[in-house]
Design an enzyme around this catalytic site. Structure first.
Site, PDB file in Angstrom:
ATOM      1  CG  ASP A  65      38.457  54.599 -76.008  1.00  0.00           C
ATOM      2  OD1 ASP A  65      38.569  55.828 -76.170  1.00  0.00           O
ATOM      3  OD2 ASP A  65      37.791  54.161 -75.342  1.00  0.00           O
ATOM      4  CD  GLU A 133      38.680  55.792 -80.412  1.00  0.00           C
ATOM      5  OE1 GLU A 133      38.548  56.608 -79.462  1.00  0.00           O
ATOM      6  OE2 GLU A 133      37.817  55.255 -81.363  1.00  0.00           O
TER       7      GLU A 133
END
Length: 246
Positions: A65, A133
């Site tokens: 992220d 992610e």
């Protein structure tokens, strides 16, 4: 520690397709396969290292992220020299929205690579974005920033990031409506109640009121989805005014 390594590497001995699928997705051959193995290990596997730390994709998800945010922020900073901090932040949020990340994960069929004791059919949509992610985090640990940046450009920026299109994209109609109501000093409220319909899956209905007048109604399988759907319908009722805030 050896047993943990054997568990993480077992998929490569039993299914050589994993390495091939991974290489195809990445566009290069991974060096340290353990990072990718972890990136596709669900917490239900209950694997821990010698210190008792859980081994699953959740920490890599956090790292990925951050890497996505960094690369995309850099791209926007260069491509939109006139954009202020608020504009750049909003644009980045549109690119890395949960909905978009879920679409990216689905498009790559990442869920097919997951090691889990829970049937994949029982996972919610967010598993797709979480895996994407985690994969980005694994790339960073395996090959460093440049490879990570190249992957993000290939899979996210080049095919999907168009500034003009993003400017007109709404991430959350509910957030936009609340922001608009506050700016225009309008009162609003969501009245949500359980739907008594005959559906097999429980539904919720919502009435959205603005200045004590019901503007939109909607129903969905969760309160959050019902509120978002009602907000979207309200958006089109006030589109000309609310579009200025996008």
């Amino acid at each position: 520690m050896k047993n943990i390594r054997n568990i993480l590497n077992s998929r490569f001995k039993s299914n050589g397709n994993f390495f091939m699928q991974l290489t195809k997705i990445l566009g290069f051959k991974p060096k340290k396969i353990k990072f990718y193995s972890t990136a596709f290990t669900h917490r239900s596997m209950n694997i821990k290292d010698s210190k008792g730390n859980a081994i699953n994709y959740e920490r890599l998800e956090f790292l990925g992220d951050a890497m996505l945010g960094s690369v995309i922020a850099s791209h926007l900073y260069i491509e939109v020299p006139s954009g202020d901090e608020g504009y750049l932040t909003k644009m980045r949020s549109k690119i890395v929205s949960r909905e978009h990340l879920n679409e990216l994960g689905k498009g790559l069929n990442l869920i097919d690579l997951v090691e889990s004791k829970i049937p994949t059919g029982q996972f919610g949509d967010n598993i797709h974005g979480n895996l994407f992610e985690a994969l980005v985090g694994a790339i960073f640990l395996d090959r460093g920033y440049k490879y990570c940046e190249k992957f993000i450009y290939k899979r996210v920026i080049i095919p999907y990031v168009d500034i003009e299109t993003l400017e007109g994209k709404v991430i959350s109609y509910k957030s936009l409506l609340i922001e608009w109501c506050q700016k225009e000093k309008k009162t609003f409220g969501y009245h949500v109640y359980e739907d008594t319909g005959n559906d097999d899956v429980r539904h919720f209905s919502v009435k959205l009121s603005i200045n004590e007048k019901v503007i939109a109604k909607a129903r969905a399988t969760s309160k959050k989805k019902a509120e978002e759907k009602a907000s979207k319908r309200a958006f089109f009722a006030f589109q000309n005014s609310m579009s200025k805030m996008m």
